[in-house]
Design a protein around this motif. Structure first.
Motif, PDB file in Angstrom:
ATOM      1  N   PRO A 287       4.859  -0.261   6.574  1.00 32.98           N
ATOM      2  CA  PRO A 287       5.525   0.247   7.670  1.00 32.98           C
ATOM      3  C   PRO A 287       4.720   0.214   8.821  1.00 32.98           C
ATOM      4  CG  PRO A 287       6.658   1.311   5.724  1.00 32.98           C
ATOM      5  CD  PRO A 287       4.860   1.090   5.881  1.00 32.98           C
ATOM      6  N   GLY A 288       5.261  -0.086   9.954  1.00 31.60           N
ATOM      7  CA  GLY A 288       4.379  -0.357  10.834  1.00 31.60           C
ATOM      8  C   GLY A 288       3.925   1.016  11.439  1.00 31.60           C
ATOM      9  N   ASP A 289       5.256   2.019  11.472  1.00 36.08           N
ATOM     10  CA  ASP A 289       5.790   3.386  11.875  1.00 36.08           C
ATOM     11  C   ASP A 289       4.076   4.278  10.753  1.00 36.08           C
ATOM     12  OD1 ASP A 289       7.066   3.025   9.817  1.00 36.08           O
ATOM     13  OD2 ASP A 289       8.361   4.366  10.834  1.00 36.08           O
ATOM     14  N   LYS A 290       4.219   3.940  10.104  1.00 38.40           N
ATOM     15  CA  LYS A 290       2.861   4.507   9.570  1.00 38.40           C
ATOM     16  C   LYS A 290       1.668   3.613   9.488  1.00 38.40           C
ATOM     17  CE  LYS A 290       7.135   6.179   6.225  1.00 38.40           C
ATOM     18  NZ  LYS A 290       7.601   6.638   5.038  1.00 38.40           N
ATOM     19  N   LEU A 291       1.657   3.184   9.954  1.00 35.29           N
ATOM     20  CA  LEU A 291       0.229   2.736  10.049  1.00 35.29           C
ATOM     21  C   LEU A 291      -1.187   3.410  10.497  1.00 35.29           C
ATOM     22  CD1 LEU A 291       0.414  -0.761  11.311  1.00 35.29           C
ATOM     23  CD2 LEU A 291      -0.378  -0.041   8.820  1.00 35.29           C
TER      24      LEU A 291
ATOM     25  N   ARG B 255       1.120  10.264   2.016  1.00 31.94           N
ATOM     26  CA  ARG B 255       1.225   9.183   1.119  1.00 31.94           C
ATOM     27  C   ARG B 255       2.443   8.768   1.832  1.00 31.94           C
ATOM     28  NH1 ARG B 255       0.563  12.271  -4.487  1.00 31.94           N
ATOM     29  NH2 ARG B 255       1.442  13.772  -3.587  1.00 31.94           N
ATOM     30  N   CYS B 256       2.224   7.678   1.574  1.00 33.36           N
ATOM     31  CA  CYS B 256       3.679   6.498   1.991  1.00 33.36           C
ATOM     32  C   CYS B 256       4.858   6.614   0.351  1.00 33.36           C
ATOM     33  CB  CYS B 256       3.540   5.271   2.226  1.00 33.36           C
ATOM     34  SG  CYS B 256       2.620   4.897   3.156  1.00 33.36           S
ATOM     35  N   ASP B 257       4.062   6.820  -0.281  1.00 30.40           N
ATOM     36  CA  ASP B 257       5.518   7.000  -1.510  1.00 30.40           C
ATOM     37  C   ASP B 257       5.591   8.746  -1.476  1.00 30.40           C
ATOM     38  OD1 ASP B 257       6.462   6.765  -3.974  1.00 30.40           O
ATOM     39  OD2 ASP B 257       5.058   6.659  -4.704  1.00 30.40           O
ATOM     40  N   GLU B 258       7.011   8.794  -1.619  1.00 26.82           N
ATOM     41  CA  GLU B 258       7.785   9.893  -0.995  1.00 26.82           C
ATOM     42  C   GLU B 258       8.014  10.744  -3.310  1.00 26.82           C
ATOM     43  OE1 GLU B 258      11.286   9.570   0.953  1.00 26.82           O
ATOM     44  OE2 GLU B 258       9.830   8.776   2.704  1.00 26.82           O
ATOM     45  N   SER B 259       7.651   9.907  -3.588  1.00 22.58           N
ATOM     46  CA  SER B 259       7.288  10.683  -4.808  1.00 22.58           C
ATOM     47  C   SER B 259       7.043  11.943  -5.047  1.00 22.58           C
ATOM     48  CB  SER B 259       7.520   9.311  -5.960  1.00 22.58           C
ATOM     49  OG  SER B 259       5.699   9.194  -6.255  1.00 22.58           O
TER      50      SER B 259
ATOM     51  N   LEU C 287      -5.881  -0.674  10.009  1.00 25.05           N
ATOM     52  CA  LEU C 287      -4.996  -0.413   9.331  1.00 25.05           C
ATOM     53  C   LEU C 287      -4.319  -1.812   9.943  1.00 25.05           C
ATOM     54  CD1 LEU C 287      -4.239   2.221   7.007  1.00 25.05           C
ATOM     55  CD2 LEU C 287      -5.852   0.464   6.562  1.00 25.05           C
ATOM     56  N   SER C 288      -3.550  -3.105   9.459  1.00 26.15           N
ATOM     57  CA  SER C 288      -2.678  -4.165  10.298  1.00 26.15           C
ATOM     58  C   SER C 288      -2.255  -4.953   9.334  1.00 26.15           C
ATOM     59  CB  SER C 288      -3.847  -5.029  11.191  1.00 26.15           C
ATOM     60  OG  SER C 288      -4.484  -5.875  10.808  1.00 26.15           O
ATOM     61  N   ASN C 289      -0.693  -5.367   9.250  1.00 26.81           N
ATOM     62  CA  ASN C 289      -0.101  -5.823   8.332  1.00 26.81           C
ATOM     63  C   ASN C 289      -0.327  -7.495   8.064  1.00 26.81           C
ATOM     64  OD1 ASN C 289       1.451  -4.019   6.683  1.00 26.81           O
ATOM     65  ND2 ASN C 289       2.908  -3.335   8.273  1.00 26.81           N
ATOM     66  N   ARG C 290      -0.884  -8.568   7.431  1.00 28.33           N
ATOM     67  CA  ARG C 290      -0.539  -9.875   7.435  1.00 28.33           C
ATOM     68  C   ARG C 290       0.229 -10.333   8.091  1.00 28.33           C
ATOM     69  NH1 ARG C 290      -3.868 -11.168   1.881  1.00 28.33           N
ATOM     70  NH2 ARG C 290      -4.354 -13.388   3.172  1.00 28.33           N
TER      71      ARG C 290
ATOM     72  N   GLU D 131       0.835 -13.545   6.227  1.00 24.53           N
ATOM     73  CA  GLU D 131       1.583 -14.050   5.340  1.00 24.53           C
ATOM     74  C   GLU D 131       1.746 -12.918   3.875  1.00 24.53           C
ATOM     75  OE1 GLU D 131      -2.599 -13.503   6.041  1.00 24.53           O
ATOM     76  OE2 GLU D 131      -1.275 -14.182   6.812  1.00 24.53           O
ATOM     77  N   GLY D 132       1.566 -11.739   4.304  1.00 26.30           N
ATOM     78  CA  GLY D 132       2.265 -10.394   3.733  1.00 26.30           C
ATOM     79  C   GLY D 132       0.463  -9.521   2.724  1.00 26.30           C
ATOM     80  N   GLY D 133       0.992  -8.166   2.533  1.00 32.33           N
ATOM     81  CA  GLY D 133      -0.606  -7.727   3.165  1.00 32.33           C
ATOM     82  C   GLY D 133      -0.918  -6.595   3.639  1.00 32.33           C
ATOM     83  N   LEU D 134      -1.949  -5.993   3.579  1.00 30.97           N
ATOM     84  CA  LEU D 134      -2.626  -5.650   4.219  1.00 30.97           C
ATOM     85  C   LEU D 134      -3.911  -5.886   4.700  1.00 30.97           C
ATOM     86  CD1 LEU D 134      -1.761  -2.658   6.313  1.00 30.97           C
ATOM     87  CD2 LEU D 134      -3.476  -1.358   4.016  1.00 30.97           C
ATOM     88  N   ARG D 135      -3.906  -5.724   5.928  1.00 27.71           N
ATOM     89  CA  ARG D 135      -5.926  -5.753   5.493  1.00 27.71           C
ATOM     90  C   ARG D 135      -6.540  -4.637   6.521  1.00 27.71           C
ATOM     91  NH1 ARG D 135      -5.012  -9.131  10.055  1.00 27.71           N
ATOM     92  NH2 ARG D 135      -5.752 -11.301   8.705  1.00 27.71           N
TER      93      ARG D 135
END
Length: 445
Positions: A384-388, A397-401, A429-432, A434-438
């Motif tokens: 998510p953009g607010d967590k980059l 960690r983005c995974d809250e579990s 870090l940036s979101n692509r 077409e999907g995915g992370l760069r």
């Protein structure tokens, strides 16, 4: 440039004032001598019989000094407002009989032109020509109410060199060269320590153990260098204390974890015993990750130059051999001075993250004259953009579990950021689309 501009303007103004004062003094001296000469001739001719006057006029004539007699004044144009006309008239009145107060007509004309063009002088000023002027004087002889006869003079008056002359240009060039040479030396004396200061600041961002800055140069620079060295020493102590604290905490935690493992074996319930062992394993991994993260700032690994392209290719080949889908567009060789083990750990973490959250990793690399860029792209869900920016914080960690299998320990990207900063670089870090992370690691050459 400030010195040159200021001193050049001051020089021009000083030359203009000096030239004006010099011209005024020379004009007054020359005017007084001329008035004395003219008055002697006028008095001599005025006191002579009319029949002898023409012979006397012919005797005093010479080049640049013409004298003749007329019945009317040829000077029809009396420029009274001019200051040089005023004081010349006063000088003539002083030299001649004060009670007589003869009528005097005076005119000054530029000898370069017969026209009345008031801008003609500008051409000669721009050309640097001294030139000369002609002084026309008419003095009435005899008493009032008698037959008038005028004694006329035309005198060449040489003018001093204008401000814009070869001499003034040479003077200004000499001043400019002297100021430029002296300023160059002074500015270098002042800026060499500043450049060293800037290099030391850049070096500190890469290596807190870098040698201290030499304290030389002007007093202000020495004081700044001393403050800089003290700051570096404090930063070094702060990092060492933090690292020692983390190491001590991690070391002290291993003892109770070992005791818990021993007590875990005494638990009769196998299912509960297995859960406890998994929890203890997770704690062991977190402690190891913490130690690895803390060691980044205290690393004493020496820098050496290597082929960074070969290092990235080796990491990708190892991942491919392990069965992962990793591609690398290998560019030309790029040599880089770095801490090899630290940089390799950071690159492995980036590629491992791409494979953990996606099915493949595409690695590219290129360099220019300033930076080296290593880019890792995946086809995962992205962040998510607010967590980059938050993912670089330790234990975030983005995974809250909080499951280590899906979210890791939360130190991988923190280690990458620490390594990048230790080399004077950045990781972004940036979101692509077409999907995915760069992920882009930028290192300065």
């Amino acid at each position: 440039m400030v010195l040159l501009i200021g001193l050049t303007l001051s020089h021009v103004i000083s030359m203009a004032i000096y030239s004006s004062d010099r011209a005024e003094v020379l004009t007054h001296i020359g005017g007084r001598d001329t008035a004395q000469h003219l008055s002697h001739i006028a008095q001599m001719i005025d006191s002579s019989p009319p029949a002898q006057r023409n012979a006397l006029v012919t005797a005093v004539n010479h080049e640049g000094f013409n004298v003749w007699l007329t019945d009317e004044s040829p000077v029809t144009h009396d420029l009274m407002p001019k200051p040089d006309i005023k004081f010349l008239r006063n000088y003539l009145h002083e030299q001649m009989n004060a009670t007589k107060k003869p009528l005097i007509h005076i005119r000054v004309r530029d000898a370069h032109t017969e026209s009345a063009d008031q801008w003609h002088w500008l051409d000669h000023w721009l050309q640097g020509e001294a030139g000369h002027r002609e002084l026309h004087v008419s003095i009435r002889l005899g008493e009032k109410n008698t037959q008038e006869q005028w004694l006329n003079f035309t005198i060449d008056i040489p003018q001093s060199n204008p401000l814009w002359s070869v001499t003034s240009i040479m003077s200004m060039l000499a001043m400019i060269l002297a100021v430029a040479a002296f300023s160059f030396w002074v500015v270098r004396y002042l800026t060499v320590p500043l450049r060293g200061f800037a290099r030391a600041a850049t070096r500190l961002g890469k290596d807190v153990d870098a040698p201290p800055l030499e304290e030389n140069g002007p007093q202000e620079i020495r004081e700044a260098a001393a403050a800089f060295n003290e700051m570096q020493a404090r930063l070094k102590r702060l990092i060492q204390n933090r690292t020692q604290m983390l190491a001590a905490i991690s070391h002290d935690l291993r003892t109770p974890i070992t005791l818990l493992r021993l007590r875990c074996e005494l638990v009769d319930d196998s299912e509960e015993r297995t859960k406890m062992q998994v929890t203890l394993d997770d704690m062991e991994k977190m402690i190891s990750s913490t130690m690895e993260f803390a060691s980044q700032d205290a690393s004493e690994e020496e820098r050496r130059k290597l082929d960074l392209t070969a290092m990235v290719a080796s990491i990708c080949d190892d991942m491919s051999d392990a069965g992962y889908d990793v591609s690398f567009d290998e560019p030309e060789k790029c040599h880089y001075e770095c801490r090899p083990l630290s940089l390799q750990r950071a690159l492995v973490n980036l590629v491992d993250n791409a494979l953990k959250y996606g099915s493949k990793a595409n690695v590219t690399m290129h360099c220019d004259h300033i930076h080296i860029y290593v880019t890792i792209e995946d086809d995962g869900p992205g962040i998510p953009g607010d967590k980059l920016d938050d993912v670089f914080q330790p234990f975030f960690r983005c995974d809250e579990s909080r499951n280590p299998e899906t979210g890791g320990s939360g130190l991988g990207l923190s280690v990458v950021k620490s390594v990048a900063h230790a080399h004077g670089g950045e990781v972004r870090l940036s979101n692509r689309e077409e999907g995915g992370l760069r992920a882009e690691l930028r290192l300065p050459l």
